[in-house]
Design a protein around this motif. Structure first.
Motif, PDB file in Angstrom:
ATOM      1  N   TYR A   1      48.567  -5.866  45.727  1.00 21.24           N
ATOM      2  CA  TYR A   1      48.869  -7.297  45.715  1.00 21.24           C
ATOM      3  C   TYR A   1      48.410  -7.985  44.433  1.00 21.24           C
ATOM      4  O   TYR A   1      48.831  -9.119  44.157  1.00 21.24           O
ATOM      5  CB  TYR A   1      48.281  -7.995  46.947  1.00 21.24           C
ATOM      6  N   MET A   2      47.566  -7.319  43.639  1.00 21.44           N
ATOM      7  CA  MET A   2      47.181  -7.891  42.351  1.00 21.44           C
ATOM      8  C   MET A   2      48.379  -7.948  41.404  1.00 21.44           C
ATOM      9  O   MET A   2      48.451  -8.807  40.519  1.00 21.44           O
ATOM     10  CB  MET A   2      46.059  -7.068  41.710  1.00 21.44           C
ATOM     11  N   LEU A   3      49.339  -7.035  41.590  1.00 19.38           N
ATOM     12  CA  LEU A   3      50.578  -7.113  40.818  1.00 19.38           C
ATOM     13  C   LEU A   3      51.335  -8.382  41.179  1.00 19.38           C
ATOM     14  O   LEU A   3      51.964  -9.009  40.311  1.00 19.38           O
ATOM     15  CB  LEU A   3      51.459  -5.890  41.095  1.00 19.38           C
ATOM     16  N   THR A   4      51.276  -8.765  42.449  1.00 15.74           N
ATOM     17  CA  THR A   4      51.900 -10.021  42.881  1.00 15.74           C
ATOM     18  C   THR A   4      51.261 -11.205  42.173  1.00 15.74           C
ATOM     19  O   THR A   4      51.959 -12.117  41.709  1.00 15.74           O
ATOM     20  CB  THR A   4      51.768 -10.172  44.410  1.00 15.74           C
ATOM     21  N   ALA A   5      49.929 -11.181  42.069  1.00 16.90           N
ATOM     22  CA  ALA A   5      49.223 -12.255  41.365  1.00 16.90           C
ATOM     23  C   ALA A   5      49.648 -12.313  39.901  1.00 16.90           C
ATOM     24  O   ALA A   5      49.891 -13.400  39.345  1.00 16.90           O
ATOM     25  CB  ALA A   5      47.711 -12.048  41.483  1.00 16.90           C
TER      26      ALA A   5
ATOM     27  N   PHE B   1      63.132 -14.272  39.078  1.00 20.40           N
ATOM     28  CA  PHE B   1      63.058 -12.815  39.229  1.00 20.40           C
ATOM     29  C   PHE B   1      61.611 -12.306  39.225  1.00 20.40           C
ATOM     30  O   PHE B   1      61.323 -11.279  39.844  1.00 20.40           O
ATOM     31  CB  PHE B   1      63.882 -12.129  38.136  1.00 20.40           C
ATOM     32  N   SER B   2      60.707 -13.018  38.552  1.00 18.56           N
ATOM     33  CA  SER B   2      59.283 -12.640  38.599  1.00 18.56           C
ATOM     34  C   SER B   2      58.744 -12.797  40.013  1.00 18.56           C
ATOM     35  O   SER B   2      58.044 -11.923  40.532  1.00 18.56           O
ATOM     36  CB  SER B   2      58.465 -13.504  37.628  1.00 18.56           C
ATOM     37  N   VAL B   3      59.088 -13.931  40.644  1.00 13.48           N
ATOM     38  CA  VAL B   3      58.632 -14.172  42.016  1.00 13.48           C
ATOM     39  C   VAL B   3      59.287 -13.180  42.978  1.00 13.48           C
ATOM     40  O   VAL B   3      58.642 -12.662  43.903  1.00 13.48           O
ATOM     41  CB  VAL B   3      58.949 -15.625  42.431  1.00 13.48           C
ATOM     42  N   LEU B   4      60.578 -12.886  42.742  1.00 16.11           N
ATOM     43  CA  LEU B   4      61.281 -11.929  43.603  1.00 16.11           C
ATOM     44  C   LEU B   4      60.660 -10.539  43.503  1.00 16.11           C
ATOM     45  O   LEU B   4      60.446  -9.852  44.515  1.00 16.11           O
ATOM     46  CB  LEU B   4      62.761 -11.875  43.201  1.00 16.11           C
ATOM     47  N   LEU B   5      60.332 -10.113  42.283  1.00 12.53           N
ATOM     48  CA  LEU B   5      59.695  -8.804  42.097  1.00 12.53           C
ATOM     49  C   LEU B   5      58.292  -8.787  42.686  1.00 12.53           C
ATOM     50  O   LEU B   5      57.805  -7.741  43.137  1.00 12.53           O
ATOM     51  CB  LEU B   5      59.648  -8.462  40.605  1.00 12.53           C
TER      52      LEU B   5
END
Length: 847
Positions: A482-486, A514-518
């Motif tokens: 989830y740090m990738l999500t951050a 697309f950043s939020v989608l990824l």
């Protein structure tokens, strides 16, 4: 550059090998004096039953009819012996479990490269100390191996009927052997029986880690010298097992491996005290030998003894224990001996890791020196940071090389007089030439400091904090996806914190979307646990929809889209449709137990084979070529997907397309170059090396983005554990007959596809921003080595094979990132610059 690359490989090899000398050395001690209890033993023989992979709860619980699956063992618990739970330790594998049972020590971590079947060091055991030993079972392990439980657990899971029915077979076998022994020895009452397990098993049929279902194993003992069942009215435990098993009225005695469980013994208090005293003295002997070994190879004024167990304290404890035995204070003896065992084990660990700090410091000094040298090389050769600062050539001084030669001699002499292994010389002497190379660039350091002093302090501190935070997010993402999500969420906000938002609103909004989608993918469970073919079909439909939009758009530009290129795109669309059909029909066929249809298998392998050369038929224009690569690789990826991961490369590629555009905007904003249309830039353009520009501060961000996207490509849909135990369903479109090599190769290609998409996009970024690969790789080298330094301290020498192996894997991944990047760069250049049936030289911006 070749010399630098070669030396870098050698240095990184030393850094990698160092973890096996620092963390993974054998803790076993040899040369102790055997200790014996002076009193006669209550039994003349021991029968040890080890049921491989048997969980405590599955043995002790009652079935749905309220009867025991192991009636003979249950009768022993209630009428003849003592019972409890044995708390095993990770790794919960067969050999480590049996070694703990028969030899009394935990896993030798130096076996990390050997696997579960082989112990790398000779050791003493109960068998060696016995007059005669007979053992039956698996050829991998000496003690008896109860037939079938572990095998059925892997194949049918512990909750299955097969696994539970096997317990009844084992129970019958134990009953038969006990009867045979008693009859043969005339019921002389001199046989002790122990029934236990080497490890348990998870609900999904695996073991090796530290889940309670793997570490909680049964322990049932009866016969000579063993206590009879003790009826009690209440028992205090942190779990609810007793009530579930309906054993709350029979005293449960749990055991932690390593210490004699005196509560199980049915003998005099004197015998228990003497046995415990012998146990403590034997472990103390190991401590003494370990201390002597370390003292002999350490200079007297540098040796630091284990203060909690000094010679005087050892003497006082032993003397006091003997005094207690003499005055028949047996409970005090047991308590005192347990304290001595605890201290001796702590002391053993202290001396085992005695050199760890010294070796670790040497490796860290070498690491920091190498990172410093690579950073100075970037600043000196590839940046304008020190441009304009005085470059006065000074006469070389002999003081610096002489000083480092003297330091090297002193270090070697220091290690020589302590009789250190040859590897210590490597770790101790390697930092000397590295730091010599750093200090030779002292003038660059001076110029750098002078240049930085002209920058506002707040800007410098801000950039440093952002860079540090970025590195920490990358490191944490290896443990917490989830740090990738951050990180991706921060990426989404980035354009709005700069002037990009005012210059390119559509590009900025696309980047954020697309950043939020990824960013959603790292929050989802790792692939393989719950297959869902409908998601794969959905991904295929999205690819077809995107293809339709792109082809329609390109058709409007008649000059840039010829009939041959249209034919290539239609061929790739057809390939995507066939992939969707194969995935659906294969799934249906397997559900009907009809196997993999031959035609599906042929289409799958043909799609895989064509995915690397069909893009070479497309136009070398940046946009067309990248889109062609995406279509070809997605066809293969769909065939290898079982769920939501099928959408991942599509979303990643969309973000990569936006990244190329947004990097053009940033360069145009800074005035470095003018923006060009992606349909007009040719990959095959022969870039002159003189057109490469010097590095700017923003290029560090570009290199960081590349590393972050590569890490996202790896951990976006999985982790090290999911890769180690991938779902075989992923390769069912290609083959269903078990073939480890072929299946492993297919899974590796599935893992590589997102990497290739990222690297091909970065080829376009390099081309459009005139960024040299050589300077880029140096920045990535610095970033990956800073991460490697983090992982060096996070290497584990305890826990399950998975925990240990994962920590090593993290270290290896970041250590080899630059080499991996060279390979990916070559593959990306092949896919982007080559054009079948067309003449033209590929671009040459690699060096």
């Amino acid at each position: 550059m070749l010399l630098f690359f070669t030396l870098g490989l050698l240095i990184h090899f030393v850094f990698f090998a160092s973890i096996f000398d620092i963390y993974f050395t054998s803790p076993l001690v040899h040369g102790m004096t055997p200790q014996f209890t002076p009193l006669p033993p209550p039994a003349r023989r021991l029968v040890l039953f080890v049921a491989d992979g048997l969980r405590a709860d599955t043995l002790y619980e009652l079935d749905e009819n309220g009867t025991s699956r192991a009636p003979f063992i249950r009768n022993i618990i209630m009428h003849e012996g003592s019972w409890g739970i044995s708390h095993t330790r990770v790794p919960t594998e067969s050999r480590p479990g049996h070694v703990a049972l028969i030899a009394g020590f935990y896993e030798d971590v130096s076996a990390v490269a050997k696997g579960w079947k082989e112990n790398p060091v000779e050791f003493d055991s109960l068998f060696n100390e016995s007059k005669y030993t007979w053992s039956w079972g698996s050829p991998d392990i000496l003690p008896m191996f109860a037939k079938g439980i572990d095998t059925n657990g892997h194949a049918h899971r512990p909750s299955s009927r097969d696994y539970k029915d096997n317990i009844k077979k084992v129970d019958d076998g134990v009953k038969e052997i006990v009867s045979m022994f008693n009859h043969f020895y005339g019921n002389d009452g001199k046989t002790t029986f122990i029934f236990t397990s080497d490890h348990g098993m998870t609900d999904w049929g695996s073991h090796g880690a530290g889940h309670p279902s793997e570490t909680l194993t049964p322990l049932v003992t009866w016969g000579a010298g063993i206590n009879y069942p003790q009826r009690v009215s209440a028992q205090q435990f942190d779990d609810s097992f007793l009530k579930e098993w309906r054993l709350e009225n029979w005293k449960r005695l749990d055991v932690n491996q390593g210490i004699l469980p005196v509560d199980y013994l049915n003998n005099t208090d004197l015998f228990k005290a003497e046995s415990m005293f012998t146990n403590a003295v034997q472990i103390l002997e190991q401590f003494k030998v370990k201390m002597t070994q370390k003292k002999e190879v350490t200079l007297p004024f540098l040796f630091t003894p284990f203060k909690l167990l000094s010679d005087s304290k050892q003497f006082n404890i032993l003397r006091k224990a003997r005094s207690y035995i003499k005055h028949r204070k047996f409970d005090e003896v047991v308590s005192l001996c347990k304290e001595l065992i605890h201290l001796a084990l702590k002391g053993l660990s202290y001396y085992h890791t005695y050199d760890r700090f010294f070796l670790g410091i040497n490796v860290v000094i070498g690491f920091v020196g190498w990172i410093s040298y690579a950073s100075l090389l970037i600043i000196k050769s590839h940046s304008n940071l020190i441009k304009g600062v005085s470059k006065e050539v000074k006469k070389p001084s002999h003081l610096l090389p002489c000083s480092f030669v003297a330091i090297g001699i002193l270090v070697a002499f220091f290690l020589l007089i302590q009789a250190c292994p040859w590897t210590y010389y490597v770790y101790g002497l390697l930092p000397v030439p590295i730091w010599y190379a750093v200090l030779r660039e002292f003038q660059v350091v001076q110029d750098l400091v002078t240049s930085l002093l002209t920058y506002p302090l707040s800007h410098f501190v801000g950039y440093l904090l952002v860079f540090t935070l970025g590195i920490e997010i990358l490191v944490l993402s290896f443990f917490y996806r989830y740090m990738l999500t951050a990180g991706l969420t921060a990426f989404a906000v980035w354009p709005f914190l700069t002037r990009l938002w005012t210059r390119a609103k559509v590009t900025s909004l696309s980047w954020a979307f697309f950043s939020v989608l990824l960013a959603v993918f790292p929050l989802m469970p790792v692939v393989g646990r719950k297959p869902d073919i409908s998601l794969v079909m959905g991904a295929g439909l999205l690819v077809l929809l995107l293809s339709l939009c792109v082809v329609t758009s390109l058709r409007k530009r008649k000059d840039s889209f010829r009939k041959e290129e249209l034919l290539v795109h239609l061929l790739q669309v057809l390939s995507t449709v066939l992939s969707m059909y194969v995935v659906y029909s294969t799934q249906s066929s397997l559900l009907r137990k009809q196997g993999l249809p031959l035609m599906n298998q042929i289409i799958s392998w043909a799609t895989l084979a064509s995915s690397l050369f069909v893009p070479l038929l497309s136009s070398p224009a940046v946009f067309q070529r990248l889109f062609s690569i995406l279509l070809s690789l997605m066809s293969t990826y769909l065939l290898l997907s079982t769920g939501y991961e099928a959408v991942f490369p599509l979303v990643l590629s969309c973000l990569m397309f936006v990244w190329i555009n947004i990097e053009q905007e940033t360069l145009q904003q800074s005035g470095v170059c003018c923006k060009q249309k992606l349909t007009s830039i040719q990959f095959s353009y022969n870039t002159d090396i003189t057109q490469f520009r010097q590095l700017y501060l923003d290029d560090i961000r570009r290199a960081f983005f590349l590393v972050f996207f590569l890490v996202t490509a790896f951990f976006g849909t999985g982790n090290i554990a999911s890769i180690n135990s991938f779902d075989l369903a992923s390769v069912y479109c290609f083959l269903t007959v078990f073939s480890p090599f072929m299946m492993g190769a297919l899974m590796m290609w599935k893992i590589l596809i997102p990497f290739v998409l990222v690297m091909c996009a970065f080829e376009a970024v390099q081309l459009t921003t005139q960024l040299s690969s050589k300077s880029l790789f140096l920045i990535v080298l610095v970033i990956s080595d800073i991460m490697a330094l983090h992982f060096f301290f996070l290497v584990k020498d305890y826990g399950s094979w998975l925990d240990i192996g994962t920590s090593i894997s993290h270290y290896v991944i970041v250590m080899s990132m630059t080499i991996f990047l060279v390979f990916l760069n070559g593959l990306a250049q092949l896919l982007t610059t080559k054009k079948l049936r067309l003449c033209g030289k590929p671009k040459s911006h690699f060096m």
